[in-house]
Design an enzyme around this catalytic site. Structure first.
Site, mmCIF file in Angstrom:
data_model
loop_
_atom_site.group_PDB
_atom_site.id
_atom_site.type_symbol
_atom_site.label_atom_id
_atom_site.label_comp_id
_atom_site.label_asym_id
_atom_site.label_seq_id
_atom_site.Cartn_x
_atom_site.Cartn_y
_atom_site.Cartn_z
ATOM 1 N N GLN A 221 0.834 -1.195 0.000
ATOM 2 C CA GLN A 221 0.000 0.000 0.000
ATOM 3 C C GLN A 221 0.877 1.256 0.000
ATOM 4 O OE1 GLN A 221 -3.050 -0.014 -0.626
ATOM 5 N NE2 GLN A 221 -3.942 -1.922 0.122
ATOM 6 N N GLU A 271 -0.684 -16.779 -4.311
ATOM 7 C CA GLU A 271 -0.093 -15.621 -4.970
ATOM 8 C C GLU A 271 0.667 -16.084 -6.210
ATOM 9 O OE1 GLU A 271 1.472 -12.310 -6.410
ATOM 10 O OE2 GLU A 271 -0.045 -12.276 -4.807
ATOM 11 N N ASP A 320 -7.942 -9.630 -2.326
ATOM 12 C CA ASP A 320 -7.357 -8.290 -2.532
ATOM 13 C C ASP A 320 -6.734 -8.235 -3.923
ATOM 14 O OD1 ASP A 320 -6.342 -5.765 -2.262
ATOM 15 O OD2 ASP A 320 -4.843 -6.272 -0.764
ATOM 16 N N CYS A 347 -9.285 -1.567 -4.648
ATOM 17 C CA CYS A 347 -8.834 -0.198 -4.917
ATOM 18 C C CYS A 347 -9.563 0.402 -6.112
ATOM 19 C CB CYS A 347 -7.316 -0.157 -5.142
ATOM 20 S SG CYS A 347 -6.755 -1.125 -6.561
#
Length: 390
Positions: A221, A271, A320, A347
């Site tokens: 972030q 991931e 996310d 986002c």
């Protein structure tokens, strides 16, 4: 007379998702006007027309709206990054909150959107960004203008950390690549790289009370203070109704997996980037965590295999994804699995809303939060919490 050949007086009534002011033409069509505030009365030149709406540019501000303030940036209005600098902070957060709810209604198809939790504002309205990416032009390095082609050279960026601005000034004479990225980590160390960077170098980032190792080109972030509050909010949501199993998709360097591993009995963190997975494993090992399985794979391939053997009623998924969202295949698989709870961190409210439309066939939206991760810009971070339908 063609409307493009005349100046039209427009009163701005709203701020649209993306930051443009919204007014009306005499024929009732909406006109989007950038760099305006609610209550502004301006002389506007229409520069583009479509059947249902038009775009205009301010030629003269006749009456400023009550929330209008003076933007501090020398490049404001030419650099296309910060479109809210002329609007005071309270009004900007109010607009973003309204935009989140409206886009979930309009694109997400949710008739009864829950109230947004009290907005988490950024402690620093300026100087908060720990990362800056610039492009080269014939006159120096800078950001893209509104045409998405022209580079606006800058000497400094008002929303970047002071250490980055200092490093940019010092490095400028030596920069040669088409792009340059500066990062400052929690230790105050500043690094920059050109068109390619090496992930052999790891940075230290502080999220909450935990240091995390992040590869140089890896994701973290850009506003650490707000990022820490977001992580803590997600932790509280999971702890309030914990499940024995947690699946962390798009896990990055393992932030959510590691923070929530203290509550869940078992965690699977997925991931696709090898460097991020390596850092995630190191972050977990540094804390002595034994209950996290890290999986290196693309989320959009064979996701059903990740769910095999999992009891949906005893599983929470934390999601996310990048700005483009999850993609239809991923969301469909999650909806089919229908975990006990889903915590979706986003986002980009538009792709969140698109994905929500698919999710609501099997899950209900029960809580919504907004984090002002990117003050002065049209962007924000949101978290949507879903529960499985009975």
């Amino acid at each position: 007379m063609d409307v493009n050949e005349q100046l039209i007086t427009v009163k701005i009534e709203d701020i649209a998702f993306g930051g443009d002011g919204v007014g009306r033409l005499a024929d009732g069509r909406i006109v989007f006007v950038p760099y305006t505030a609610v209550g502004d009365v301006a002389r506007v030149r229409v520069v583009r027309q479509q059947r249902r709406h038009a775009r205009g540019e301010v030629e003269e501000l006749l009456t400023p709206g009550p929330a209008r303030i003076e933007p501090p940036c020398a490049y404001y209005g030419t650099c296309d990054g910060c479109c809210y600098q002329h609007i005071d902070a309270a009004a900007a957060l109010s607009h973003k909150t309204q935009q989140l709810q409206e886009i979930l209604q309009r694109i997400g198809g949710i008739a009864d959107v829950p109230d947004v939790d009290p907005v988490v504002a950024s402690p620093q309205p300026y100087g908060y960004r720990n990362k800056l990416k610039l492009r080269r032009s014939g006159k120096g390095y800078g950001y893209l203008a509104a045409d998405n082609r022209t580079v606006v050279p800058i000497e400094r960026c008002e929303i970047a950390a002071s250490a980055i601005n200092e490093a940019l000034a010092a490095a400028r004479p030596t920069l040669r690549d088409e792009t340059v990225t500066f990062r400052v980590d929690a230790t105050g160390s500043v690094h920059h790289y050109g068109d390619t960077g090496t992930d052999a170098l790891w940075l230290t980032e502080l999220l909450g009370d935990a240091n995390m190792m992040v590869p140089l080109t890896g994701f973290c972030q850009v506003n650490p203070a707000v990022g820490s509050q977001l992580v803590d909010w997600v932790r509280q949501q999971f702890a309030a109704t914990p499940t024995t199993h947690l699946i962390d998709l798009y896990a990055g360097v393992g932030v959510f997996a590691i923070v929530l591993a203290a509550v869940a009995e078992s965690v699977c963190a997925v991931e696709s980037q090898a460097a991020a997975v390596a850092a995630a494993k190191a972050n977990a090992e540094a804390r002595g965590l034994q209950n996290i399985a890290f999986v290196e794979r693309r989320i959009d391939r064979n996701l059903s295999e990740v769910f095999e053997g999992c009891d949906a009623a005893a599983t929470t998924i934390v999601l996310d994804p990048p700005r483009q969202g999850c993609g239809r295949g991923v969301i469909e698989k999650i909806a089919q699995f229908a975990p006990h709870r889903l915590i979706y961190v986003s986002c980009n409210a538009a792709t969140l809303a698109r994905d929500v439309r698919t999710l609501t066939a099997a899950m209900a939206l029960e809580r919504l939060a907004l984090f002002d991760m990117f003050p002065q810009t049209a962007h924000f971070e949101s978290v949507a919490v879903f529960r499985a339908l009975p």
